[in-house]
Enzyme design. Structure first.
Site, short mmCIF file in Angstrom:
data_model
loop_
_atom_site.label_atom_id
_atom_site.label_comp_id
_atom_site.label_asym_id
_atom_site.label_seq_id
_atom_site.Cartn_x
_atom_site.Cartn_y
_atom_site.Cartn_z
N GLU A 43 3.72 2.17 -0.10
CA GLU A 43 3.89 0.79 0.37
C GLU A 43 5.21 0.24 -0.15
O GLU A 43 5.57 0.42 -1.31
CB GLU A 43 2.73 -0.07 -0.15
CG GLU A 43 2.86 -1.55 0.21
CD GLU A 43 1.77 -2.41 -0.41
OE1 GLU A 43 1.50 -3.50 0.13
OE2 GLU A 43 1.19 -2.00 -1.45
N LYS A 157 1.28 -5.50 7.69
CA LYS A 157 0.12 -5.80 6.87
C LYS A 157 -0.54 -7.09 7.34
O LYS A 157 0.10 -8.13 7.46
CB LYS A 157 0.55 -5.90 5.41
CG LYS A 157 -0.59 -5.89 4.39
CD LYS A 157 -0.01 -5.81 2.98
CE LYS A 157 -1.07 -5.62 1.93
NZ LYS A 157 -0.48 -5.49 0.57
N CYS A 195 -2.55 -0.85 1.23
CA CYS A 195 -3.00 -1.38 -0.06
C CYS A 195 -4.39 -2.02 0.07
O CYS A 195 -5.33 -1.40 0.52
CB CYS A 195 -1.96 -2.34 -0.63
SG CYS A 195 -2.07 -2.56 -2.43
#
Length: 407
Positions: A43, A157, A195
C-alpha cells in the site's frame, strides 16, 4: 495444469518518486529472474505512507507548517492522467486512453508509462500501491499493470482509516471491479482490498461475488494479528491471498528520505509507547516504567502464537518459495524498525505458503499456486454461490457490476 508463481516483497518507499520507481524496476527484474508471474507491492509504495504525521492538524487549527508538509506529500504523489470522476475516475475510458487532450502531450506525469515499461521489459504482471493525485485530492490507489496490455485497471481505497482521512479522499465503490488476465494459459481473476478495507465484510463480499481466485491485500498493518485475517480471507473466499506491507527502517534510509520528503520520514529515536487492541499507538512518558517491549514468539502451522523465553535468530529465508518462520526461531522485535513488514501468501484453505516476511526490506518471497485449488474448495464453501443463500440475502454495490468473471 501448469502452476502460476505469485510473489511479493516488503520494500520501503524511496526518498523520491523517481527513486521508488527505480527500485520497483529492480524488484521486477529480480522477480523475473525467479520466474515470478505476478508481483504485489505494498500500500502507498509509490508516493509513501504518511505514518506518524497529522500534518499539524488539531481540532480548530491547521497551521502553515502542516499545510506545507501536505503540499510536499502532494508533490510526491503520482498523476496518472485520470479524472476525479466522483472518486471513481474515468474507468474504462482512462484505461483505454480515450480521455482526449493534446495528442503531443502525455496525460499525467509519466508514472503510468514508466510502470508499463517496467512490466513490459520484465514480463512480470505488477500490482502496486500508489498515492494518486487527481484534481486537488489524493487517493490511496492500486494499479494493475500487465506486461502485454499495459495498465488494465486501477482502484481507489473506499474508506481511508482513521487519520488517513485527513489527507486521502474516499474512492468510489465502483473501483472495486476485479480485473482478469491470462497467465500460462489460465485465467486469473484478481480482486484487491487495501489495508483495513479487508476488515469490511461487504468489501470482501463484493470481491467474492466477482468470482475471483486471487485476492491481493496491500497494507500498512504490520501487526501479528494481520496474518489471522489473511488466513480467514483465504478460507472464506476459497481463493489464494497475497498481502504486502513495507518494512521501514529507522536508520539511513529514513534520514535520506528526510532531505526531500515531508517531516514524517525523519529519523527519530523510538518513543515509549503501547498499542491498543485497535492498533492505535499511545505515547508514554520517557520515564514511564510501563514501557512495552515486543515479546519474542513464533507461530505454529495452525497460526497459534507461542511465546519464547530465549534469544534465537530469525529463520526466514530471503529468496525461497517457503520462507516461513521455523519452529524454535523467534519473530524479530521492533527495535530499529518503523514498520516490520509481514508480507505473506496464503492458499484457499488458510495455509500459509510463504512468509510472514518480517524486517526484510530487500528479499522476495513467492509460492507456486494451482488455481484449481479454488475450484476444489468450492465443493463445500462458496460464499457468493451455493453457500450464500442468495434466495434470501440480496447484495448490491452502487456503481459496481457484480456479474461473476468466468474461469
Amino acid at each position: 495444469m501448469p502452476v502460476i508463481r505469485v510473489g511479493t516483497a516488503s520494500p520501503a518507499t524511496g526518498p523520491t518518486k523517481a527513486a521508488t520507481l527505480r527500485h520497483l524496476a529492480d524488484l521486477a527484474r529480480r522477480a523475473a529472474a525467479q520466474s515470478i508471474d505476478i508481483l504485489l507491492l505494498p500500500e502507498a509504495y509509490i508516493g509513501g505512507y504518511p505514518r506518524g504525521t497529522a500534518f499539524g492538524a488539531v481540532v480548530g487549527d491547521r497551521p502553515y507548517e502542516g499545510r506545507e508538509e501536505f503540499a510536499q506529500y502532494f508533490d510526491q504523489a503520482a498523476d496518472l492522467g485520470d479524472t476525479v470522476g466522483g472518486g471513481a475516475g474515468a474507468g474504462a475510458k482512462w484505461v483505454k486512453r480515450e480521455l482526449g487532450g493534446d495528442d503531443d502531450l502525455l496525460r499525467g506525469d509519466g508514472t503510468r508509462e514508466e510502470l508499463e515499461k517496467i512490466a513490459s521489459d520484465t514480463g512480470v504482471f505488477i500490482v502496486t500501491g500508489i498515492i494518486e493525485k487527481a484534481g486537488g485530492s489524493l487517493y490511496c490507489a492500486v494499479a494493475f499493470v500487465c506486461p502485454k496490455a499495459g495498465v488494465i485497471g486501477k482502484r481507489r481505497k473506499v474508506m481511508p482509516t482513521g487519520t488517513e482521512r485527513l489527507c486521502w479522499a474516499q474512492g468510489s465503490p465502483a473501483t472495486l471491479k476485479a480485473v482478469s488476465t491470462i497467465i500460462r494459459g489460465q485465467r486469473v481473476n484478481i480482486g484487491t482490498a487495501i489495508c483495513w478495507e479487508n476488515y469490511m465484510p461487504l468489501v470482501r463480499q463484493a470481491l467474492y461475488e466477482q468470482n475471483i481466485n486471487l485476492y491481493l491485500a496491500p497494507t500498512a498493518d504490520g501487526r501479528d494479528a494481520w496474518m489471522g485475517l489473511m488466513r480467514t480471507v483465504g478460507i472464506e473466499g476459497r481463493c489464494f491471498v497475497v498481502s504486502s506491507n513495507m518494512a521501514v527502517r529507522k536508520d539511513s534510509s529514513t534520514r535520506a528520505a528526510a532531505a526531500s520528503q515531508p517531516s514524517f520520514t525523519r529519523s527519530r529515536a523510538r518513543r515509549n509507547s503501547a498499542f491498543t487492541d485497535e492498533g492505535f499507538e499511545i505515547a508514554l512518558p520517557s520515564t514511564s516504567p510501563t514501557r512495552h517491549k515486543r515479546r519474542k514468539s513464533v507461530f505454529d502451522e495452525d497460526g497459534n502464537e507461542i511465546v519464547l523465553c530465549c534469544d534465537e535468530s530469525n529463520g526466514a529465508e530471503q529468496d525461497g518459495a517457503t520462507p516461513r518462520v521455523q519452529p524454535g526461531k523467534n519473530v524479530p522485535g521492533a527495535d530499529g524498525w518503523i514498520s516490520r513488514g509481514g508480507s505473506l501468501i496464503v492458499n484457499p484453505f488458510g495455509d500459509v505458503l510463504a512468509g510472514p516476511q518480517w524486517e526484510d526490506d530487500e528479499g522476495l518471497i513467492f509460492a507456486d499456486i494451482d488455481l484449481r485449488e479454488c475450484i476444489r474448495g468450492r465443493l463445500d464453501l462458496d460464499t457468493a454461490g451455493h453457500y450464500s443463500r442468495n434466495d434470501s440475502f440480496k447484495f448490491s454495490v452502487t456503481g459496481l457490476d457484480l456479474d461473476p468473471l468466468p474461469y
